[in-house]
Scaffold this active site. Structure first.
Site, short mmCIF file in Angstrom:
data_model
loop_
_atom_site.label_atom_id
_atom_site.label_comp_id
_atom_site.label_asym_id
_atom_site.label_seq_id
_atom_site.Cartn_x
_atom_site.Cartn_y
_atom_site.Cartn_z
N LYS A 132 0.97 -0.41 15.09
CA LYS A 132 2.38 -0.49 15.54
C LYS A 132 2.72 -1.71 16.40
O LYS A 132 3.89 -2.04 16.57
CB LYS A 132 2.72 0.76 16.36
CG LYS A 132 2.83 2.02 15.51
CD LYS A 132 4.12 2.05 14.74
CE LYS A 132 4.14 3.06 13.62
NZ LYS A 132 3.96 2.50 12.29
N HIS A 152 0.84 -1.20 0.00
CA HIS A 152 0.00 0.00 0.00
C HIS A 152 0.88 1.25 0.00
O HIS A 152 1.74 1.40 0.85
CB HIS A 152 -0.91 0.02 1.23
CG HIS A 152 -2.10 -0.89 1.08
ND1 HIS A 152 -3.24 -0.77 1.83
CD2 HIS A 152 -2.32 -1.93 0.23
CE1 HIS A 152 -4.12 -1.69 1.46
NE2 HIS A 152 -3.57 -2.42 0.50
N TYR A 197 3.97 6.47 10.32
CA TYR A 197 3.11 5.35 9.92
C TYR A 197 3.92 4.26 9.20
O TYR A 197 3.73 3.07 9.46
CB TYR A 197 1.96 5.84 9.03
CG TYR A 197 0.86 4.83 8.85
CD1 TYR A 197 -0.18 4.72 9.77
CD2 TYR A 197 0.86 3.94 7.77
CE1 TYR A 197 -1.19 3.77 9.64
CE2 TYR A 197 -0.14 2.99 7.62
CZ TYR A 197 -1.17 2.91 8.55
OH TYR A 197 -2.15 1.96 8.41
#
Ligand SMILES: Cc1cc2nc3c(=O)[nH]c(=O)nc-3n(C[C@H](O)[C@H](O)[C@H](O)COP(=O)(O)OP(=O)(O)OC[C@H]3O[C@@H](n4cnc5c(N)ncnc54)[C@H](O)[C@@H]3O)c2cc1C
Length: 389
Positions: free
Chosen positions: A296, A72, A384
């Site tokens: 995470k 992604h 991220y």
């Protein structure tokens, strides 16, 4: 039994450590309280940072990940009805890979089995001893018999509810915790995802996340009160509430179906410091928990294992203890960065009724800043995709 390293827990942290130690010729055993099938059936994380993908490559278990994982380049935020795409690749040059924790676990278990690694599943009453000296021991019960393992080090990879952290004297441990006043109700279903990329939703009715495990399997979450019982949520009620929190294009593409799994996870930030106590070293959820908003948890388990495997390999190659001595500090630096980011994303996107209209206005201002400033977008994106090890 005598081994160099006794690993407690066969989650991603324990399995990845086992594989990296095996490749370095270090003898280890994995002791796991549950059955292999139970561990493989646990539905959890699914977004891998690039560094974690590289760890899987280093461990020699990335073939299926590369064949089946979905790379992604970004994700979307649907905030108060307005959509904004976070271009992770454009902002950082890095991507994330969608590949279920169950698949990571399966790949690592298969690699361990074909390498002939020692693993004991359904080991009861695991207990750790003498890790403040030079000859630690681990005891467990299996098939009605008591067993003892002598080792040089114990790796506590046994998750938040494990036995290793509670075995440390309370006076040696400092705990930091934040419990959030809501949970995530999650549904896994064999339906195509509403979108190619993840959609994080901040809505007046609460947070939602449209995620996936593959092109045919979706994972959806909605924020729910902590007191809710999963049995009280029918599949139909879940889909109805999720649809309410989406926008028209996503609602139009939403395909519903029977849930394969449905559960409620409470949200918590937790860190125990330090992560080393003599010859006992904690890794992964055994030492810290983050709310899943920033994706995470699994990735932090991998970064701990990176530092721990390096430290043990250095120790067995040269006898040096420099990396072992630095282990806790190195891990905690990255852990706290991820704890901060996960807390920040949770605060940005969830409904906190107790914060009133002031709290919502601050969230709106934060979203406005995020979408109008490249610097703010880059800050989110680089956290991220994962900060470097
Ligand atoms: C419901 C849920 C949903 C989650 N969703 C996400 C998500 O969407 N995104 C994300 O990034 N993270 C998510 N996480 C977090 C992520 O799954 C964890 O961070 C990750 O599993 C950590 O791996 P670990 O190996 O440290 O611990 P674990 O996966 O917990 O593995 C620990 C292992 O130790 C074993 N064990 C425990 N006690 C003992 C004992 N006494 N003796 C022997 N063995 C023992 C356990 O059975 C387990 O197999 C989720 C976690 C949960 C619980």
């Amino acid at each position: 039994m005598r081994v160099q390293v006794a690993i407690i827990g066969s989650g991603p942290a324990g399995l990845l450590l086992g594989q990296l130690l095996h490749l370095a010729g270090i003898d280890a055993v994995i002791l796991e309280q549950r059955s292999q099938e139970y561990v493989l059936g646990r539905i959890r994380a699914g977004v891998l940072e690039q560094c974690m993908v590289e760890m899987m490559e280093r461990a020699g278990v990335a073939q299926r990940l590369h064949a089946e994982g979905l790379v992604h380049h970004g994700f979307e935020i649907l905030f108060g009805g307005e959509r904004h795409r976070m271009d992770l690749h454009g902002l950082t040059g890095k991507d994330v890979t969608v590949y279920g924790q169950t698949e990571v676990t399966l790949d690592l278990m298969q690699a361990r089995a074909s390498a002939g690694g020692k693993s004991v599943y359904e080991a009861d009453n695991v207990s750790v001893h003498d890790f403040d000296g030079t000859k630690p021991r681990v005891r467990y019960r299996k098939d009605g018999r008591e067993h003892e393992v002598e080792c040089d080090f114990i790796a506590g990879c046994d998750g938040f509810h494990g036995v290793c952290r509670p075995s440390v004297p309370a006076s040696a441990l400092t705990e930091h915790e934040r419990v959030y006043p809501f949970g995530w109700l999650g549904v896994l279903a064999d339906v195509p995802p509403v979108s190619e990329e993840l959609i994080y939703v901040s809505h007046d009715r609460g947070f939602a996340l449209c995620s996936m495990r593959s092109r045919t399997r979706s994972r959806y979450y909605i924020q729910c009160p902590l007191e809710d019982k999963v049995e009280a949520w029918s599949d139909a009620q879940f889909w109805e509430e999720l649809a309410r929190r989406l926008d028209d294009p996503a609602r139009a593409r939403l395909v519903t179906g029977p849930s394969l799994e449905k559960s409620i996870a409470p949200l918590r930030s937790y860190v125990a410091e330090p992560m080393r106590f003599g010859r006992l070293l904690l890794a992964g959820d055994a030492a810290h928990i983050v709310p899943p908003t920033g994706a995470k948890g699994l990735n932090l388990a991998a970064s701990d294992v990176h530092y721990l495997s390096q430290a043990l390999i250095e120790h067995y190659r040269s006898g040096a203890s420099r990396e072992l001595d630095a282990y806790s500090g190195r891990c905690l630096r990255r852990v706290w960065q991820a704890v901060r980011f996960s807390w920040w994303m949770t605060n940005l996107l969830h409904l906190f009724p107790e914060n009133g209209s002031f709290g919502r206005k601050i969230q709106c201002a934060e979203f406005d800043y995020l979408t109008s400033s490249r610097a703010a977008g880059t800050s989110l994106a680089e956290n991220y995709v994962g900060l470097p090890y």
